[in-house]
Design a protein around this motif. Structure first.
Motif, PDB file in Angstrom:
ATOM      1  N   ASP A  29       0.816  -1.224   0.000  1.00 38.72           N
ATOM      2  CA  ASP A  29       0.000   0.000   0.000  1.00 38.72           C
ATOM      3  C   ASP A  29       0.847   1.270   0.000  1.00 38.72           C
ATOM      4  N   GLN A  30       1.936   1.263   0.746  1.00 39.75           N
ATOM      5  CA  GLN A  30       2.709   2.487   0.925  1.00 39.75           C
ATOM      6  C   GLN A  30       3.965   2.565   0.073  1.00 39.75           C
ATOM      7  N   HIS A  31       4.449   1.412  -0.380  1.00 39.06           N
ATOM      8  CA  HIS A  31       5.696   1.377  -1.158  1.00 39.06           C
ATOM      9  C   HIS A  31       5.553   0.363  -2.296  1.00 39.06           C
ATOM     10  N   PHE A  32       4.621   0.624  -3.190  1.00 39.41           N
ATOM     11  CA  PHE A  32       4.306  -0.334  -4.252  1.00 39.41           C
ATOM     12  C   PHE A  32       5.530  -0.687  -5.098  1.00 39.41           C
ATOM     13  N   VAL A  33       6.302   0.311  -5.487  1.00 42.30           N
ATOM     14  CA  VAL A  33       7.477   0.057  -6.337  1.00 42.30           C
ATOM     15  C   VAL A  33       8.483  -0.822  -5.591  1.00 42.30           C
ATOM     16  N   ARG A  34       8.671  -0.561  -4.327  1.00 48.70           N
ATOM     17  CA  ARG A  34       9.584  -1.382  -3.522  1.00 48.70           C
ATOM     18  C   ARG A  34       9.084  -2.825  -3.457  1.00 48.70           C
ATOM     19  N   TYR A  35       7.770  -2.993  -3.280  1.00 49.98           N
ATOM     20  CA  TYR A  35       7.190  -4.333  -3.253  1.00 49.98           C
ATOM     21  C   TYR A  35       7.423  -5.027  -4.599  1.00 49.98           C
TER      22      TYR A  35
END
Length: 173
Positions: A19-25
């Motif tokens: 939810d907060q760090h989509f690119v990181r996920y």
């Protein structure tokens, strides 16, 4: 910390990350696909080479090297869809996470695991080691064996493989 608490913590962390760090996920998911593809590719070539010493040794060497991909995923905290299935199914059962969020995480993780796998496969396609693969090579034999299986054999083999993966992940907890 109990198993239930660990599952709850993992579900919350995965939910927060997507939810907060989509690119990181997405990047963590790409890495997981890449790690498994790297260990599969290297294991296939190593098995091919070892089979020249004795034709049965490759069947030991391949899974041994493949297991390093799982180790990389665990120690480098990547996102693999099979382990997410375990965490998120249990989390949904205990209502730590909604079914809608589970579906979103699994779809995103699967997609980016495939991206990582495709990127590494493209690199292997350009490598010298894979120019030597022929119809008698270990990787080709593995693919032929898998294609010859029935749907039920594939289903049950997948369950067994995922049990091993999830045992490794649970052991890491």
């Amino acid at each position: 910390m109990t198993f239930s608490q660990k599952i709850q913590t993992a579900c919350q962390a995965k939910e927060e990350l997507i939810d907060q760090h989509f690119v990181r996920y997405a990047v963590k998911s790409i890495f997981a696909g890449a790690f498994l593809t790297l260990s599969t590719g290297v294991g296939g070539i190593a098995a091919d080479v070892i089979n020249q010493i004795h034709p049965s040794l490759g069947r030991f060497v391949f899974p041994f090297i493949f297991s390093f991909g799982l180790v990389y995923i665990l120690f480098l905290n990547s996102e693999l869809v099979t382990s997410n299935m375990m965490y998120l199914t249990v989390g949904a059962y205990y209502r730590y996470i909604s079914a809608k969020k589970v579906l979103k995480i699994l779809v995103v993780c699967t997609l980016f695991n495939l991206v990582g796998a495709a990127l590494i496969a493209a690199l292997f396609n350009q490598s010298f080691a894979y120019t030597l693969v022929n119809s008698k090579s270990f990787p080709v034999g593995v693919v032929q064996t898998k294609l010859a299986k029935t749907s039920s054999q594939i289903f049950f083999d997948s369950i067994i493989a995922n049990i091993f993966v999830n045992i490794a992940i649970l052991s890491y907890l």
